[in-house]
Design an enzyme around this catalytic site. Structure first.
Site, PDB file in Angstrom:
ATOM      1  N   ASP A  98      -4.740  -6.925  -2.677  1.00 42.26           N
ATOM      2  CA  ASP A  98      -5.226  -6.380  -3.952  1.00 42.26           C
ATOM      3  C   ASP A  98      -5.092  -7.306  -5.168  1.00 42.26           C
ATOM      4  O   ASP A  98      -4.012  -7.874  -5.399  1.00 42.26           O
ATOM      5  CB  ASP A  98      -4.432  -5.131  -4.348  1.00 42.26           C
ATOM      6  CG  ASP A  98      -4.217  -4.171  -3.220  1.00 42.26           C
ATOM      7  OD1 ASP A  98      -4.690  -4.417  -2.111  1.00 42.26           O
ATOM      8  OD2 ASP A  98      -3.547  -3.154  -3.461  1.00 42.26           O
ATOM      9  N   GLU A 142      -5.661   4.999  -3.048  1.00 34.49           N
ATOM     10  CA  GLU A 142      -4.871   3.883  -3.576  1.00 34.49           C
ATOM     11  C   GLU A 142      -5.573   3.290  -4.806  1.00 34.49           C
ATOM     12  O   GLU A 142      -6.767   3.499  -5.012  1.00 34.49           O
ATOM     13  CB  GLU A 142      -4.712   2.796  -2.496  1.00 34.49           C
ATOM     14  CG  GLU A 142      -3.973   3.293  -1.256  1.00 34.49           C
ATOM     15  CD  GLU A 142      -3.690   2.214  -0.216  1.00 34.49           C
ATOM     16  OE1 GLU A 142      -2.587   2.215   0.340  1.00 34.49           O
ATOM     17  OE2 GLU A 142      -4.570   1.368   0.046  1.00 34.49           O
TER      18      GLU A 142
HETATM   19  C1  FRU Z   1      -3.812  -1.317  -1.156  1.00 38.97           C
HETATM   20  C2  FRU Z   1      -2.305  -1.280  -0.987  1.00 38.97           C
HETATM   21  C3  FRU Z   1      -1.644  -0.645  -2.194  1.00 38.97           C
HETATM   22  C4  FRU Z   1      -0.270  -1.244  -2.184  1.00 38.97           C
HETATM   23  C5  FRU Z   1      -0.538  -2.634  -1.677  1.00 38.97           C
HETATM   24  C6  FRU Z   1       0.532  -3.196  -0.794  1.00 38.97           C
HETATM   25  O1  FRU Z   1      -4.440  -2.295  -0.394  1.00 38.97           O
HETATM   26  O2  FRU Z   1      -1.966  -0.610   0.193  1.00 38.97           O
HETATM   27  O3  FRU Z   1      -1.653   0.765  -2.187  1.00 38.97           O
HETATM   28  O4  FRU Z   1       0.298  -1.235  -3.461  1.00 38.97           O
HETATM   29  O5  FRU Z   1      -1.748  -2.581  -0.934  1.00 38.97           O
HETATM   30  O6  FRU Z   1       0.265  -4.535  -0.479  1.00 38.97           O
END
Ligand code: FRU
Length: 505
Positions: A31, A213
């Site tokens: 992300d 998310e």
């Molecule tokens: C989304 C996610 C988020 C989390 C991060 C962990 O891709 O799962 O929810 O904060 O990646 O790397």
């Protein structure tokens, strides 16, 4: 002053390394985090494994750019430790030092991130929101001693996006985050970024496969009219996207400083798999996830970047030593089309910034049940602008990154009103069973025309259809020698009204 570790430009390290999209030099990323424009620089932080090229050791990597095209990678900004992984979050410029982290005349940048507490730590098993601040423009960060600042005792409370609300209800910080497994966006307010008060919740609504998310919430003018603002709530979900796996949906509505009310919700409650096509998707491709927007972008632009990958196969894509690119930065706006309000997206770099040389043009060419190779249009990093006028063909389109008749097909089925990307013969597909796919998006002719702008960048294809009303982003892994471009029509004729290829490498 910070040490600059590397600038990635075209063609470094391997045939899949993109020229236009950000990748970390030799590590894993997911992300985008903490996107902010500050002191003349775009800062891109991101989920990063500083020690490897699969997911793990989650920390915030860091890169900066002056033009959203060439990025300079910096040392890890916020590192995991024995107590916590640093999950996704955002950054605000606390210009009035509401947090008290400032020093003298220097106002702080404040990162709000998710502490994913590790086994054996005080808050073991919990995800809660924490702060770090920077007084040197975003290069070095100090974790706040009072962390975490917001816990619900939940194991699935994450991805805070914070913005400054200034409106009828007052002036304060607002956080949107998720209770991932409840398909809920939770909204909080704060005066100092340290103590938070619950405002409201939103959801479940529309697509609810997997987990919710990385939410975002922001106002946009309707059809460019600053007196007519609507609020957009974006929510990424995984899995449960329209073409399987990770994807981002959005809602349009109003925010009164406390609650978001959607005027675009199709159904409440649990996901109806038959309705996925009715929901609003940021992108219909397989590889556009965790999209989030910049804070403080100049000229009130709303700029977004997404992770260009899909959790279904993310750890297996055949790149080395790096793994996963970011999408092109996109500018988004709200437009009324056929009486319906929808998000429209354009690459944030305009043609001038991306300018290369227009190497190939074609117009007014009809093909009938045929594949025509375009000599002189070969390439691996290009922008393709093409307009089709449908004839009797049941499908027509392009075969890009081709080798003979094999390649990635980007086409239109006018009778089904669909745009599709078929990557079954796109190159390497054997690294994961769910990678080879035909993915579709709804698209309608505009005065009889189908207009596509396509960015091809070594390991990806990003399609902006009908002036950005529909986008599809997909990874592909063709051989370096697969460079041909062809137009084709199946089951009848179609006319290429115009086609222009601009080489961008
Ligand atoms: C989304 C996610 C988020 C989390 C991060 C962990 O891709 O799962 O929810 O904060 O990646 O790397």
């Amino acid at each position: 002053m910070e040490t600059l570790t590397s600038t990635h430009t075209a063609g470094t390290a391997g045939s899949y390394r993109p020229a236009l999209h950000y990748t970390a030099k030799d590590t894993w990323l997911n992300d985008p985090n903490g996107l902010i424009f500050h002191d003349g620089l775009y800062h891109l932080y991101y989920q990063n494994n500083p020690l490897g090229n699969t997911w793990g050791n989650m920390s915030w990597g860091h890169a900066t750019s002056t033009d959203l095209q060439t990025w300079t990678e910096h040392p890890v900004a916020i590192a995991c430790d024995e107590d916590e992984d640093i999950f996704s979050g955002s950054i605000v410029y606390d210009r009035h030092n509401t947090s008290g982290f400032g020093s003298g005349s220097v106002a702080p940048l404040v990162a709000i991130y998710t502490s994913a507490f590790k086994t054996g730590s005080l808050h073991e098993g919990v995800q809660a929101q924490s702060l770090a601040y920077s007084l040197d423009g975003g290069y070095t960060w100090t974790k706040y001693a009072g962390n975490p600042v917001l816990s619900r005792g939940s194991a699935e409370f994450r991805d805070p996006k914070v913005f400054r609300y200034d409106g009828d209800a007052g002036s304060y910080w607002v956080m949107v985050a998720v209770e991932a497994k409840d398909f809920q966006v939770v909204l909080y307010k704060s005066d100092d970024l340290k103590s938070w008060e619950l405002l409201s919740t939103f959801g479940p609504a529309n697509a609810t496969g997997g987990v919710w998310e990385c939410p975002d919430l922001f106002p946009l003018p309707v059809d460019g009219d600053p007196a007519n603002l609507k609020w957009v709530l974006t929510v990424n979900l995984n899995p449960g996207g329209p073409n399987k796996g990770s994807a981002g949906q959005y809602f349009i509505g109003d925010f009164d400083g406390a609650a978001f009310t959607s005027t675009s919700t199709v159904t409440e409650g649990l996901q109806d798999p038959d309705r996925l096509g009715d929901y609003r998707w940021l992108d219909w491709g397989r590889d556009y996830y965790a999209a989030v927007s910049f804070s403080d972008a100049p000229d009130n632009r709303r700029l977004m970047i997404a992770w260009m990958n899909n959790w279904e196969y993310a750890n297996s894509i055949p790149t080395t030593p790096w793994r996963s690119p970011m999408s092109l930065p996109r500018e988004i706006s709200l437009q009324t089309n056929d009486g319906k309000l929808c998000l429209v997206q354009q690459p944030a770099n305009d043609r001038t910034t991306l300018a290369g040389s227009e190497s190939f043009c074609l117009s007014g060419t009809t093909i009938d049940d045929d594949v025509r190779f375009l000599d002189g249009a070969e390439g691996t990093v290009q922008r393709i602008d093409v307009s089709f006028a449908p004839g009797s063909a049941e499908q027509f389109g392009l075969i890009l990154r081709g080798d003979g008749a094999k390649g990635t097909r980007v086409g239109i089925r006018p009778h089904q009103a669909t745009l599709f990307v078929d990557r079954r013969e796109s190159g390497r597909t054997d690294f994961h069973p769910s990678f080879p796919s035909i993915d579709t998006a709804p698209v309608r002719g505009k005065q009889g025309s189908y207009d596509l702008t396509i960015f091809v960048d070594r390991c990806s294809v990003e399609v902006f259809a009908q002036d950005g009303q529909v986008t599809m982003t997909e990874l592909i892994f063709p051989a370096e020698t697969s460079t041909s471009l062809a137009v084709y029509a199946v089951g009848g004729a179609a006319t290429i009204s115009s086609l222009q290829v601009t080489q961008l490498a």
